[in-house]
Scaffold this motif. Sequence first.
Motif, PDB file in Angstrom:
ATOM      1  N   UNK A 111     -15.304  15.899   3.379  1.00  0.00           N
ATOM      2  CA  UNK A 111     -14.489  14.953   4.139  1.00  0.00           C
ATOM      3  C   UNK A 111     -13.575  14.264   3.130  1.00  0.00           C
ATOM      4  N   UNK A 112     -12.478  13.699   3.624  1.00  0.00           N
ATOM      5  CA  UNK A 112     -11.478  13.144   2.707  1.00  0.00           C
ATOM      6  C   UNK A 112     -11.050  11.756   3.157  1.00  0.00           C
ATOM      7  N   UNK A 113     -11.162  10.804   2.264  1.00  0.00           N
ATOM      8  CA  UNK A 113     -10.677   9.451   2.573  1.00  0.00           C
ATOM      9  C   UNK A 113     -10.053   8.867   1.317  1.00  0.00           C
ATOM     10  N   UNK A 114      -8.874   8.296   1.498  1.00  0.00           N
ATOM     11  CA  UNK A 114      -8.183   7.691   0.367  1.00  0.00           C
ATOM     12  C   UNK A 114      -8.739   6.290   0.166  1.00  0.00           C
ATOM     13  N   UNK A 115      -9.890   6.209  -0.544  1.00  0.00           N
ATOM     14  CA  UNK A 115     -10.542   4.934  -0.801  1.00  0.00           C
ATOM     15  C   UNK A 115     -10.514   4.661  -2.294  1.00  0.00           C
ATOM     16  N   UNK A 116     -10.924   3.471  -2.691  1.00  0.00           N
ATOM     17  CA  UNK A 116     -11.009   3.176  -4.113  1.00  0.00           C
ATOM     18  C   UNK A 116     -12.289   3.816  -4.650  1.00  0.00           C
TER      19      UNK A 116
END
Length: 435
Positions: A111-116
């Motif tokens: 899965x892909x999430x642009x998080x820190x």
Amino acid sequence: MSSSLQSLRGFADILPGASALWRDVEQRLRRTVSAYGYQEIRLPVLERTELFARSIGEITDIVEKEMYTFEDRNGESLTLRPEGTAGCVRAALQHGLLHGAQPRLWYMGPMFRYERPQKGRFRQFHQIGAEVFGLDGPDVDAEMILMTGRMLRAIGLTDVRLEINSLGTPEARRAYRERLQAHLRKHEDVLDDDARRRLESNPLRVLDSKNPAMREVIASAPSLLDALDEESEAHFGRLRELLDAAGQPYTVNERLVRGLDYYSRTVFEWVSDRLGAQGTVLAGGRYDGLVAQLGGRATPAIGFAAGIERLVALVVDAEADAAEGAAPAVDAYMVIMGEAPRGEAMRLAERLRDRLPALRLQLNSGGGSFKSQFKRADRSGARYALIVAEEELAEGRVGLKDLRGEGDQVRLDEDALVGQLAAVATRRDDINGGG
Ligand code: ATP
Ligand code: MG
């Protein structure tokens, strides 16, 4: 190496030293969900952006700022999946899996999430998740919760606790929403920017904030449970009875909401205290409204997803605690005395692999003295050294030394050797492939 050739921030390589443990963890999780009658569904990693906006909710962290969204060469907006439920519902609708059936599905993958990026938080991470469609009873919720508990035990985690809550129906939440807004407005000075924005659009999401500065406002907020509609209250009561009857401990956390909008009634999380702020390893809940929201016939549903990175981190932790260290790559290391018996040694190794498919056996390569070969055997992490020497081979025997025990070297014929090695080989049965 120039930094432009390094992996992206938050995108990790899983190196050979870790991949066996990953495979073992994945295998155990897979087996557990299979044992409850769930079937695998494999879903695309890329979907239309609209799917996520319409299911997860426009005003959520994920959709507002975490999605990897881009236009393809035709100008269509696409998104790398940030979670698995939306795609699973899409596929179930698209292929008519919900017609007169109550499918139980599981999926696993990136899965892909642009998080820190930080400990336990990556931009590409992996989840195993499952969904049950078409059943609205609390028995389904209870069984899923028990299954997730068994999944965690299957990978050796005992130090995790279960939290549950009920979000009620969307109607009941609307009434609650106003009381919550009033409370938050009174404390507007301590709200952060996100919370202030959400105050109007989606105040429930403020309860999910991880900002320590807001802990008190959240703790003193009115309880969602007091606002439950009658049916949701009965549902939640029955769920608790079933968990009690099954001997499954839990705490009711009235502030537990999920970061996605599609949930209703039961929500649950398995939490560890060992991962700091990233303590939730598995989270799920009911989403009775989502299928209709995506254009299907009203269909109740419940699901969960677990973050595999966090599970693996806990397994590594637990194993270090057990003073065992990382799982070694081999079970047995074959020491070969001189070059003369190498051909026979290789044939023997092949026969052992035929008879014990789960055995991980490494042959010494590159020669070396008895002593240096033993050193390598030890460093390999193997439990046993097999010693192949010409005179013993002539008698049909092989030396066996337990590298982790006290005993002396013994000389065994091939059948006895297989008997000895079978123990380590079956214990490791679920690593290295199979199933
Ligand atoms: P969090 O509150 O930690 O951000 P979340 O509520 O966004 O989690 P879900 O969308 O419910 O998480 O995903 C289920 C599980 O997936 C989480 O409990 C966690 O174990 C894992 N997970 C979510 N985001 C990440 C990430 N960025 N990196 C690693 N694991 C993650
Ligand atoms: Mg998140």
